[in-house]
Enzyme design. Sequence first.
Site, PDB file in Angstrom:
ATOM      1  N   PRO A  23       0.803  -1.191   0.000  1.00 22.91           N
ATOM      2  CA  PRO A  23       0.000   0.000   0.000  1.00 22.91           C
ATOM      3  C   PRO A  23       0.847   1.256   0.000  1.00 22.91           C
ATOM      4  CG  PRO A  23      -0.513  -1.446   1.815  1.00 22.91           C
ATOM      5  CD  PRO A  23       0.758  -1.881   1.227  1.00 22.91           C
ATOM      6  N   GLU A  24       0.408   2.153  -0.815  1.00 20.61           N
ATOM      7  CA  GLU A  24       0.956   3.493  -0.810  1.00 20.61           C
ATOM      8  C   GLU A  24      -0.087   4.390  -0.157  1.00 20.61           C
ATOM      9  OE1 GLU A  24       2.549   4.445  -4.729  1.00 20.61           O
ATOM     10  OE2 GLU A  24       2.705   2.316  -5.194  1.00 20.61           O
TER      11      GLU A  24
ATOM     12  N   ARG B 131      13.845  -0.498  -8.973  1.00 17.77           N
ATOM     13  CA  ARG B 131      12.432  -0.889  -9.001  1.00 17.77           C
ATOM     14  C   ARG B 131      11.944  -1.041 -10.430  1.00 17.77           C
ATOM     15  NH1 ARG B 131      10.070   0.600  -4.167  1.00 17.77           N
ATOM     16  NH2 ARG B 131       8.556  -0.947  -4.797  1.00 17.77           N
TER      17      ARG B 131
ATOM     18  N   LYS C 230       2.532   6.339   5.010  1.00 18.88           N
ATOM     19  CA  LYS C 230       1.936   5.018   4.772  1.00 18.88           C
ATOM     20  C   LYS C 230       1.693   4.273   6.077  1.00 18.88           C
ATOM     21  CE  LYS C 230       4.631   4.853   0.479  1.00 18.88           C
ATOM     22  NZ  LYS C 230       5.785   4.241  -0.206  1.00 18.88           N
TER      23      LYS C 230
ATOM     24  N   ARG D 159       4.150 -11.591   3.210  1.00 18.02           N
ATOM     25  CA  ARG D 159       5.616 -11.541   3.186  1.00 18.02           C
ATOM     26  C   ARG D 159       6.269 -11.195   4.520  1.00 18.02           C
ATOM     27  NH1 ARG D 159       7.429  -8.422  -2.172  1.00 18.02           N
ATOM     28  NH2 ARG D 159       9.468  -9.145  -1.528  1.00 18.02           N
TER      29      ARG D 159
END
Length: 289
Positions: free
Chosen positions: A2-3, A278, A58, A125
Amino acid sequence: MPELPEVETVKRGLHRLIINRKVAAVSSDYPKGFPNAAADVEQFLIGACITNVRRRAKVLLIDLSSGYSLVVHLKMTGQLVFVDNKSRFGAGHPNGSLIGALPDKSTRVTLSFADGSHLYFNDQRKFGWVKLIPTVEIPNIDFMKRVGPEPLEADFTPLQFRERFTRRARSSIKAALLDQSVIAGVGNIYADEALWGAKIHPSRLVNTITEAEFEQLYIEVRFVMNLSIEKGGSTNRNYVNAEGKKGSYMDFARVFRREGLTCSRCDTKVVKLRVAGRGTHICPFCQQI
DNA sequence: CACTTGACCTGTCCGC
DNA sequence: TGCGGACAGGTCAAGT
């Protein structure tokens, strides 16, 4: 995962769903992501009521009547899903949550409320965490001391935006956008989306970006974030809101995960490259070095 | 200091 | 169908 828009969406959902609920029990067998002393949990979490749900960058902040707060970072794959006392599923789907019955094998923390409802912290994760901290200490957390301004605040100006980047003069504009100490809340999706909007190649060095380009980038960062909040965020893989529902921003994305599809401005095919470590998506015609 | 890279984890997808 | 490698929304601790 999530951003800023995804965390904001979760925040709004939780604000509606869990305020005034009383914590009756907590379970977690994941000390790395829930590193709180049992005595503190017993004294400041069990029996406390949720008084507010906030967001900074965040990070989610769940305030408790005990004077403590749960500080939550979802990192890449974290989810916070509320389940009422009538089912094992998120409330947002008529036949249950889009992520299946809870708890499941990704459940790291379970909060049980006195009325029989639950809040699950799931995280495939295991990068995310939930920390119990005195509310007044939150501003003293290292991350909070370093993090930059909220880009959607009404008083955040284009000039402030541009000046925040001076500290990263010799890095790529994408790396600088992802740096939370420059601007809060921008992540990989919205960095790519905003750079496409402003027609800036992500590898361009900050000190080559013109004032006019910064002005446009400011507009685009706010545009994509506001649009995404309106659409309930982006579900790329794991993201769901507080009810277990997906967001729909990806239906409106211009470049992110659209490699091989055409740019809506010029019909050139979107390509994927690597910038700042990225995966990065650009229109090679609109965004030139 | 500013900047880059690797590490933290699990799961999935893609090529052989 | 199996296996290895690359990759995935973020952030830190190391390195240069």
